[in-house]
Design a protein around this motif. Structure first.
Motif, mmCIF file in Angstrom:
data_model
loop_
_atom_site.group_PDB
_atom_site.id
_atom_site.type_symbol
_atom_site.label_atom_id
_atom_site.label_comp_id
_atom_site.label_asym_id
_atom_site.label_seq_id
_atom_site.Cartn_x
_atom_site.Cartn_y
_atom_site.Cartn_z
ATOM 1 N N GLU A 13 58.256 -72.521 -106.987
ATOM 2 C CA GLU A 13 59.873 -72.283 -107.124
ATOM 3 C C GLU A 13 60.453 -72.164 -105.677
ATOM 4 O O GLU A 13 61.576 -72.747 -105.458
ATOM 5 N N ASP B 172 62.060 -70.231 -115.807
ATOM 6 C CA ASP B 172 62.052 -71.787 -116.105
ATOM 7 C C ASP B 172 63.294 -71.839 -116.792
ATOM 8 O O ASP B 172 63.937 -71.548 -117.444
ATOM 9 N N VAL C 192 58.390 -64.959 -113.871
ATOM 10 C CA VAL C 192 58.541 -66.268 -113.894
ATOM 11 C C VAL C 192 59.495 -67.080 -114.572
ATOM 12 O O VAL C 192 60.171 -66.507 -115.791
ATOM 13 N N HIS D 18 51.132 -69.118 -108.136
ATOM 14 C CA HIS D 18 51.301 -70.597 -107.827
ATOM 15 C C HIS D 18 53.025 -71.102 -108.364
ATOM 16 O O HIS D 18 53.580 -71.752 -107.747
ATOM 17 N N GLU D 19 52.823 -70.679 -109.560
ATOM 18 C CA GLU D 19 54.405 -71.049 -110.234
ATOM 19 C C GLU D 19 55.476 -70.282 -109.197
ATOM 20 O O GLU D 19 56.425 -71.360 -108.996
ATOM 21 N N ARG E 20 47.572 -72.634 -113.797
ATOM 22 C CA ARG E 20 47.830 -72.595 -112.349
ATOM 23 C C ARG E 20 48.331 -70.813 -112.353
ATOM 24 O O ARG E 20 48.795 -70.465 -113.309
ATOM 25 N N TYR F 141 54.612 -72.613 -121.101
ATOM 26 C CA TYR F 141 54.029 -73.733 -120.481
ATOM 27 C C TYR F 141 53.018 -74.536 -121.142
ATOM 28 O O TYR F 141 53.099 -75.872 -120.932
#
Ligand code: G1P
Length: 291
Positions: A43, A135, A133, A38-39, A34, A267
């Motif tokens: 979110e 997580d 990004v 997109h990530e 992805r 990921y």
């Protein structure tokens, strides 16, 4: 007031990833399968955002295409009978309402945000930098929005950084008013080594009040000769309350080569299919003599 819109600045040249970024926008580099953006949009959606305003530049229209319907691809997948992928692809074009605006000159992050003013209007909005990004236990933006919904004030995401990294970030000076919640007194963009007022850096998630646009419009150039978002927040902190939240989770700086690789490994390790095989490969590879 509910925050409905997110601005994602995606006009940068991606010079840290040349030559790959000569033709492929870095926002479309994959995290496994992805694109990074997109990530970040996932979110936003998970945080309750319904509208995306992309700030792009020439050569970056593939980002808009990514969120559009691709009828050719969909009918190909239909003919092939690949229902699972058809469903995944269809969801991308339905995940968020998208509008875009061009930043016609590379005048910095603050200027990129200012370009979105007419699409945001006079309502609070989020800004997400696609290089960062996150997580964690809950979406980083949702953690900021939780503070916004009880205070109605500007909120930025904060992370503790080592002293020798502070010159790469906007750094805050502030007072902790609740565990992990800071009332910001001032902010400085990319302080010279040894001059940072704290070790708390602003990372790529912001919930902003529309007054920020007026500050951006009237302010001069800052660090690097660019119009800096951090400078507008510093002015705002003089006249209104600005909060910073130390987010829960891990941030990957995917705008940096090592950070991008780490994000991919993270990921991939979380993927049921790839994870065990990647872990095995890494263990084997690390036990071997260097080639
Ligand atoms: C931008 C901001 C900076 C912030 C950083 C977070 O800098 O200007 O204040 O700390 O993002 O990733 P950039 O990384 O674009 O140089």
């Amino acid at each position: 007031m509910k925050v409905r819109k997110v601005v994602i600045p995606a006009a940068g040249l991606g010079s840290r990833f040349l030559p790959a970024t000569k033709t492929v926008p870095k926002e479309l580099f994959p995290l496994v399968d992805r694109p990074l953006i997109h990530e970040v949009v996932a979110e936003a959606v998970a945080s309750g955002i319904s509208d995306l305003i992309l700030v792009t530049a020439q050569g970056k229209s593939a980002i808009e295409d990514y969120f559009d319907v691709d009828q050719g691809l969909e009918s190909f997948l239909e003919r092939k009978g690949d229902k699972e992928m058809l469903e995944r692809i269809g969801k991308i074009s339905r995940m968020i309402r998208v509008g875009s605006v061009r930043q016609k000159e590379p005048l910095g992050l603050g200027h990129a945000v200012l370009c979105a003013w007419e699409f945001v209007g006079e309502e609070p909005f989020a800004v997400m930098l696609p290089d960062d990004v996150f997580d964690g236990p809950s979406p980083c933006l949702a953690q900021l929005l939780a503070v916004f919904s009880r205070t109605g004030k500007t909120v930025v995401a904060l992370e503790e950084v080592p002293d020798d990294q502070a010159h790469k970030y906007g750094i805050i000076e502030g007072r902790e008013v609740e565990p992990g919640l800071f009332h910001l007194e001032s902010l400085v963009e990319k302080p010279a080594p040894g001059t940072a007022p704290s070790s708390l850096a602003v990372t790529g998630r912001y919930v902003l009040v529309p007054d920020v646009f007026r500050l951006l419009e009237s302010q001069g150039k800052g660090f690097g000769g660019e119009i800096q978002l951090t400078d507008a927040l510093n002015s705002l902190a003089g006249s209104d309350t600005v909060y910073g939240v130390v987010f829960k989770g891990i941030r990957y700086d995917a705008g940096d080569k090592l950070g991008f690789i780490k994000a991919n490994i993270n990921y991939a390790l979380k993927d049921d299919d790839l994870g065990p095989r990647l872990a095995q490969f890494m263990a084997d590879r690390l036990s071997r003599e260097p080639e």
